[in-house]
Design a protein around this motif. Structure first.
Motif, PDB file in Angstrom:
ATOM      1  N   UNK A 324       0.834  -1.209   0.017  1.00  8.36           N
ATOM      2  CA  UNK A 324      -0.146  -0.126  -0.049  1.00  8.36           C
ATOM      3  C   UNK A 324       0.888   1.278   0.060  1.00  8.36           C
ATOM      4  N   UNK A 325       2.000   1.161   0.763  1.00  6.20           N
ATOM      5  CA  UNK A 325       3.056   2.364   0.657  1.00  6.20           C
ATOM      6  C   UNK A 325       3.308   2.635  -0.669  1.00  6.20           C
ATOM      7  N   UNK A 326       3.513   1.616  -1.554  1.00 11.13           N
ATOM      8  CA  UNK A 326       3.972   1.693  -2.931  1.00 11.13           C
ATOM      9  C   UNK A 326       2.975   2.303  -3.958  1.00 11.13           C
ATOM     10  N   UNK A 327       1.585   1.441  -3.779  1.00 13.97           N
ATOM     11  CA  UNK A 327       0.462   1.836  -4.703  1.00 13.97           C
ATOM     12  C   UNK A 327      -0.789   2.184  -4.039  1.00 13.97           C
ATOM     13  N   UNK A 328      -0.667   3.221  -3.408  1.00 15.42           N
ATOM     14  CA  UNK A 328      -1.841   3.860  -2.600  1.00 15.42           C
ATOM     15  C   UNK A 328      -2.987   4.473  -3.640  1.00 15.42           C
ATOM     16  N   UNK A 329      -2.586   4.780  -4.587  1.00 17.62           N
ATOM     17  CA  UNK A 329      -3.617   5.106  -5.666  1.00 17.62           C
ATOM     18  C   UNK A 329      -4.605   4.063  -6.149  1.00 17.62           C
ATOM     19  N   UNK A 330      -4.181   2.743  -6.260  1.00 17.40           N
ATOM     20  CA  UNK A 330      -4.751   1.790  -7.040  1.00 17.40           C
ATOM     21  C   UNK A 330      -6.009   1.363  -5.797  1.00 17.40           C
ATOM     22  N   UNK A 331      -6.106   1.957  -4.558  1.00 15.45           N
ATOM     23  CA  UNK A 331      -6.765   1.574  -3.574  1.00 15.45           C
ATOM     24  C   UNK A 331      -7.600   2.818  -2.831  1.00 15.45           C
ATOM     25  N   UNK A 332      -7.469   3.798  -3.957  1.00 19.66           N
ATOM     26  CA  UNK A 332      -8.122   4.984  -3.341  1.00 19.66           C
ATOM     27  C   UNK A 332      -7.646   5.655  -1.969  1.00 19.66           C
ATOM     28  N   UNK A 333      -6.190   5.441  -1.594  1.00 19.58           N
ATOM     29  CA  UNK A 333      -5.532   6.004  -0.558  1.00 19.58           C
ATOM     30  C   UNK A 333      -5.048   7.419  -0.957  1.00 19.58           C
ATOM     31  N   UNK A 334      -5.077   8.450  -0.055  1.00 14.05           N
ATOM     32  CA  UNK A 334      -4.579   9.657  -0.405  1.00 14.05           C
ATOM     33  C   UNK A 334      -3.832   9.839   0.988  1.00 14.05           C
ATOM     34  N   UNK A 335      -2.468   9.542   1.068  1.00 11.69           N
ATOM     35  CA  UNK A 335      -1.590   9.805   2.419  1.00 11.69           C
ATOM     36  C   UNK A 335      -1.427  11.370   2.493  1.00 11.69           C
ATOM     37  N   UNK A 336      -1.359  11.882   3.789  1.00 13.59           N
ATOM     38  CA  UNK A 336      -1.475  13.237   4.123  1.00 13.59           C
ATOM     39  C   UNK A 336      -0.055  13.630   3.679  1.00 13.59           C
ATOM     40  N   UNK A 337      -0.256  14.926   3.030  1.00 14.60           N
ATOM     41  CA  UNK A 337       1.336  15.639   2.514  1.00 14.60           C
ATOM     42  C   UNK A 337       1.593  16.530   3.747  1.00 14.60           C
ATOM     43  N   UNK A 338       2.737  16.395   4.178  1.00 12.53           N
ATOM     44  CA  UNK A 338       2.834  17.539   5.221  1.00 12.53           C
ATOM     45  C   UNK A 338       4.390  18.018   5.186  1.00 12.53           C
TER      46      UNK A 338
END
Length: 515
Positions: A324-338
């Protein structure tokens, strides 16, 4: 690297490649004994490669023993190659990749750049680590390797773990990612130098501690990567003589984890599942099961069922988090950008991390900065009052907010007041004491009022309490000790914000103090 070593390596690789390149085997048609012998040769080659790389470190440090060690390791490799030519089920082309890796390391050394160092942010340092071969690099293991892709796509255990991270544990996943961003510049260099996947580091961090450096298990594992005391000591982690346990230090923990996983590579090759099984359940068990498996994968039922339930859960959860760290977009993940650009700031008034957390505010983040300050300054307790001049690690954003809100002003004073408040001061007896009857005995009849008692003579008020300043004390620590309000205590003694400078032996009036 000395020219003699480099020349020996090149000529040895070319000669063996030309002599043995035509060798072909069919491992499936050979006996189990042949396969075990071939695996033994592969293990010998990996061990010789490890000794050769350690010799390179010796040579880089001008250790004369490095030359003999490197030559001996090369000779061992050549012996293994010759034995492989005669051993059925042994793949000469596979063993030749070791020479290719070492030639690449030689080219990097000649160019003045160590393997895997290009593009690394942050300072070098930490424990020396051997390079994991290119076949175990992040791209090969976690992005381009088809075996890994099939594992993620088709393995029900990994799929179930992905589902857990995306549902019940989504908050933990997002928190882990945010915490890791603050520590990335401290932790990722060790993995990058070693060719280890950064995603694997994140997966372990997420599963072990959610990125909280002060995490501690009931079994005694501690730190962001949860080293047990004995394992930590093997890799230089533990009490440092000042009362601080370096297992809590993110940089040192990552350095130790990289060395640990390199050891697992030497034992298990590219079988990441066995690495993780060793990390979670002990390398002794993982190595025993691996040797008995005779080439069967971790997911083979006869192998998988030899591990405890905790390890069966741990391995797919780490792999899923890495994926999931490498492919967040495939699962609709948007990790916070800080904004995690590292910076330091120096305290201009005494404060604790709790106090700083209050005065810094949220600063456009969801949860504020307490976890970031704790993770980046692991040797300080959150409630310890830190003196003026203490330098803390943070980010450019934190440093800017500190200057704006925490040096002086109403919010800074409010934060100090809240942190120094004493709950015991809220316990106050009010009102007259009421006389109650006991049992069935009626209360006595009202008596006529007694004549007024003469007023007692006036007594001079007691002298105000004082305290003589001892070495190392600050106004904040004194206020905390005696239950004082810091601004009131400062005003009573003519001390000016924000420094509240005290002199050794100075007598303070403890006005407004409850303790």
């Amino acid at each position: 690297m000395p020219d003699s070593v480099s020349t020996t390596l090149r000529f040895g690789a070319l000669a063996l490649a030309l002599a043995l390149a035509g060798t072909a085997t069919d491992a499936q048609a050979q006996s189990r004994r042949d396969r075990e012998a071939a695996e033994g040769l592969t293990q010998r080659m990996l061990e010789a490669e490890g000794r050769y790389r350690q010799a390179l470190v010796q040579l880089a440090n001008d250790d004369p023993a490095g030359m003999d060690a490197s030559n001996a390791a090369l000779e061992d490799m050549e012996d293994v190659m010759l034995a492989c030519e005669k051993q059925r089920a042994c793949s000469v082309p596979q063993l030749l990749t070791t020479y290719k890796r070492l030639l690449k390391a030689d080219a990097d050394a000649q160019a003045g750049q160590g393997p895997g160092e290009a593009g690394i942010d942050g300072p070098d340092g930490g424990l020396p680590t051997a390079d994991v071969p290119a076949a175990a690099s992040a791209s090969a293991l976690l992005a381009e390797d088809e075996r890994f892709k099939r594992m993620v796509q088709l393995n029900p255990a990994v799929q179930a773990s992905i589902r857990r991270w995306l549902t019940d544990m989504r908050v933990a996943l997002m928190t882990s990612h945010e915490n890791y961003q603050y520590m990335q510049h401290l932790m990722s260099p060790a993995f990058k130098r070693s060719g280890l996947p950064e995603a694997l580091l994140f997966g372990i961090l997420a599963k072990e501690s959610n990125g909280r450096v002060h995490a501690r298990s009931r079994a005694g594992a501690a730190g962001p990567l949860q080293f047990m005391p004995a394992t930590g000591r093997r890799f230089g982690l533990g009490p440092d003589g000042t009362g601080f346990d370096t297992r809590y230090d993110p940089r040192q923990a990552a350095d130790a984890a990289a060395v640990y996983l390199n050891e697992r590579f030497a034992q298990h090759g590219n079988e990441i599942e066995y690495w993780l099984a060793g990390y979670n359940g002990g390398e002794g068990r993982a190595l025993r099961v691996y040797r008995e498996a005779a080439g069967r994968s971790f997911w083979d039922p006869s192998v998988y069922n030899q591990f405890p339930a905790e390890t069966k859960d741990y391995v797919p959860m780490v792999i899923a988090a890495a994926w999931l760290y490498l492919h967040p977009e495939e699962y609709g993940l948007t990790f916070p950008k800080i904004d995690t650009r590292p910076a330091t700031f120096t305290l201009e008034r005494p404060a604790s991390i709790y106090e700083l957390t209050i005065c810094l505010g949220n600063g456009n983040t969801r949860d504020g900065y307490m976890r970031a300050l704790r993770n980046l300054n692991p040797s300080y307790e959150a409630d310890s009052l830190l003196p003026v001049g203490t330098t803390l690690a943070g980010t450019t954003r934190i440093a800017s907010l500190y200057k704006r809100w925490c040096v002086r002003g109403e919010r800074a004073d409010l934060a100090a007041e809240l942190v120094n408040s004493d709950p015991r001061a809220a316990i106050v007896r009010t009102g007259a004491i009421e006389v109650m009857s006991v049992g069935d005995t009626p209360a006595p009849a009202a008596l006529p009022p007694a004549p007024a008692a003469p007023r007692p003579p006036q007594v001079a008020p007691a002298a105000a309490r004082t305290h003589r300043v001892a070495r190392g004390e600050t106004l904040g620590s004194i206020a905390q000790r005696f239950g004082c309000d810091v601004p009131a205590l400062a005003g009573a003694n003519g001390l000016r914000a924000p420094a509240y400078t005290l002199r050794l032996g100075q007598t303070l009036k403890l006005e407004g103090c409850s303790g």
